[in-house]
Design an enzyme around this catalytic site. Sequence first.
Site, PDB file in Angstrom:
ATOM      1  N   ASP A   1      -0.997   2.069 -17.202  1.00  0.00           N
ATOM      2  CA  ASP A   1      -0.226   0.821 -17.268  1.00  0.00           C
ATOM      3  C   ASP A   1      -1.129  -0.416 -17.341  1.00  0.00           C
ATOM      4  O   ASP A   1      -0.634  -1.535 -17.434  1.00  0.00           O
ATOM      5  CB  ASP A   1       0.742   0.705 -16.085  1.00  0.00           C
ATOM      6  CG  ASP A   1       0.060   0.701 -14.732  1.00  0.00           C
ATOM      7  OD1 ASP A   1      -0.965   1.395 -14.571  1.00  0.00           O
ATOM      8  OD2 ASP A   1       0.540   0.003 -13.823  1.00  0.00           O
ATOM      9  N   HIS A   2      -2.441  -0.188 -17.345  1.00  0.00           N
ATOM     10  CA  HIS A   2      -3.403  -1.275 -17.496  1.00  0.00           C
ATOM     11  C   HIS A   2      -4.200  -1.189 -18.803  1.00  0.00           C
ATOM     12  O   HIS A   2      -4.774  -2.188 -19.225  1.00  0.00           O
ATOM     13  CB  HIS A   2      -4.368  -1.303 -16.303  1.00  0.00           C
ATOM     14  CG  HIS A   2      -3.698  -1.655 -15.022  1.00  0.00           C
ATOM     15  ND1 HIS A   2      -3.860  -2.879 -14.398  1.00  0.00           N
ATOM     16  CD2 HIS A   2      -2.835  -0.961 -14.241  1.00  0.00           C
ATOM     17  CE1 HIS A   2      -3.136  -2.914 -13.293  1.00  0.00           C
ATOM     18  NE2 HIS A   2      -2.500  -1.756 -13.179  1.00  0.00           N
TER      19      HIS A   2
ATOM     20  N   HIS B   1       0.983  -6.600 -10.304  1.00  0.00           N
ATOM     21  CA  HIS B   1       2.349  -6.104 -10.098  1.00  0.00           C
ATOM     22  C   HIS B   1       3.146  -7.077  -9.245  1.00  0.00           C
ATOM     23  O   HIS B   1       2.604  -7.732  -8.349  1.00  0.00           O
ATOM     24  CB  HIS B   1       2.337  -4.744  -9.394  1.00  0.00           C
ATOM     25  CG  HIS B   1       1.819  -3.619 -10.230  1.00  0.00           C
ATOM     26  ND1 HIS B   1       2.616  -2.882 -11.074  1.00  0.00           N
ATOM     27  CD2 HIS B   1       0.568  -3.106 -10.360  1.00  0.00           C
ATOM     28  CE1 HIS B   1       1.885  -1.956 -11.682  1.00  0.00           C
ATOM     29  NE2 HIS B   1       0.637  -2.078 -11.266  1.00  0.00           N
TER      30      HIS B   1
ATOM     31  N   ASP C   1      -5.237  -3.813  -9.365  1.00  0.00           N
ATOM     32  CA  ASP C   1      -4.422  -3.184  -8.323  1.00  0.00           C
ATOM     33  C   ASP C   1      -5.171  -3.066  -6.999  1.00  0.00           C
ATOM     34  O   ASP C   1      -4.834  -2.225  -6.165  1.00  0.00           O
ATOM     35  CB  ASP C   1      -3.980  -1.785  -8.776  1.00  0.00           C
ATOM     36  CG  ASP C   1      -2.880  -1.836  -9.824  1.00  0.00           C
ATOM     37  OD1 ASP C   1      -2.395  -2.931 -10.132  1.00  0.00           O
ATOM     38  OD2 ASP C   1      -2.520  -0.757 -10.340  1.00  0.00           O
TER      39      ASP C   1
ATOM     40  N   HIS D   1      -6.104   3.082 -15.267  1.00  0.00           N
ATOM     41  CA  HIS D   1      -4.727   3.590 -15.241  1.00  0.00           C
ATOM     42  C   HIS D   1      -3.948   3.147 -16.480  1.00  0.00           C
ATOM     43  O   HIS D   1      -4.136   2.040 -16.993  1.00  0.00           O
ATOM     44  CB  HIS D   1      -4.026   3.149 -13.963  1.00  0.00           C
ATOM     45  CG  HIS D   1      -4.485   3.902 -12.754  1.00  0.00           C
ATOM     46  ND1 HIS D   1      -4.262   3.484 -11.462  1.00  0.00           N
ATOM     47  CD2 HIS D   1      -5.176   5.069 -12.648  1.00  0.00           C
ATOM     48  CE1 HIS D   1      -4.781   4.349 -10.609  1.00  0.00           C
ATOM     49  NE2 HIS D   1      -5.339   5.324 -11.303  1.00  0.00           N
TER      50      HIS D   1
ATOM     51  N   HIS E   1      -9.291  -1.436 -14.460  1.00  0.00           N
ATOM     52  CA  HIS E   1      -9.412  -0.008 -14.146  1.00  0.00           C
ATOM     53  C   HIS E   1      -8.650   0.807 -15.182  1.00  0.00           C
ATOM     54  O   HIS E   1      -7.947   0.253 -16.037  1.00  0.00           O
ATOM     55  CB  HIS E   1      -8.946   0.294 -12.725  1.00  0.00           C
ATOM     56  CG  HIS E   1      -7.484   0.077 -12.460  1.00  0.00           C
ATOM     57  ND1 HIS E   1      -6.897  -1.176 -12.457  1.00  0.00           N
ATOM     58  CD2 HIS E   1      -6.467   0.960 -12.199  1.00  0.00           C
ATOM     59  CE1 HIS E   1      -5.612  -1.056 -12.184  1.00  0.00           C
ATOM     60  NE2 HIS E   1      -5.333   0.220 -12.041  1.00  0.00           N
TER      61      HIS E   1
END
Length: 265
Positions: A61-62, A173, A135, A59, A57
């Site tokens: 941090d990805h 995470h 996530d 975001h 996805h």
Amino acid sequence: MKLIALPAFSDNYLWLWQQDQQAVVVDPGDAAPVLHALTKGGLTEEGLKLAAILVTHHHADHVGGVRELHLATGAPVFGPAREEVPAPFTAVMQGDELELLGQTVQVLDVPGHTAGHVAYVLADAPQSPVLFCGDTLFSGGCGRIFEGTPMQMLASLDRLAALPHHTRVCCAHEYTLSNLRFALAVEPDNTDLQHYMAQCQQLRAQGTPTLPAQLGTELLINPFLRARHPHVRHAVAQHAGLSASEQHDDAAVFAALREWKNDFK
């Protein structure tokens, strides 16, 4: 086949899947740990060759390291068809299959956390299947619902829950202990959950990741995979004050469960 959880930021794992002298990385929010692993992880002076970059996805941090990795290695990028990825990429969606490092990678649509979130499944991986779920699913929990609906997230978790019980769940995470504290508030008498909490506490005390998790374990301890279980449904109804009709509405129960977790300290 070797699975490596590369720590990044405060609690992310960038999953590196290595086969011989090649590797695939999933959700590289930061390029530096990946480039270091490619250089140091090989058995030869040339290190590992990055064969592909998989994105679940959009975001930051990805995807933060995607462009740098693509430019540095030339590795092709695959990402969700309904989301933007900061590099040229091949769009994938439910039903697509990729052939990477001798494995067939199946794509699943799992919207909820984001509108176009996807997951990747290696059904025939050595030892046991592997799930890269971004996530959407965490050990003991699930992602917040930012762009989708509770019904979408519940359907996405149902899709993942239908995979073989011995599937290795590679979450993005290290949220396990905080998730399990909430799970125990929902099901304080769940002995499987109590034992799993003790096991994960020991792992973290040793500095060891709690991941990958096993899907069969998650089905016993994760309240978001157990939202239809009578104990979970009753706890949510009591906490949220659900009406009789709401208690029999799967989406309403799941939404209330997610809200409970959002506010849990």
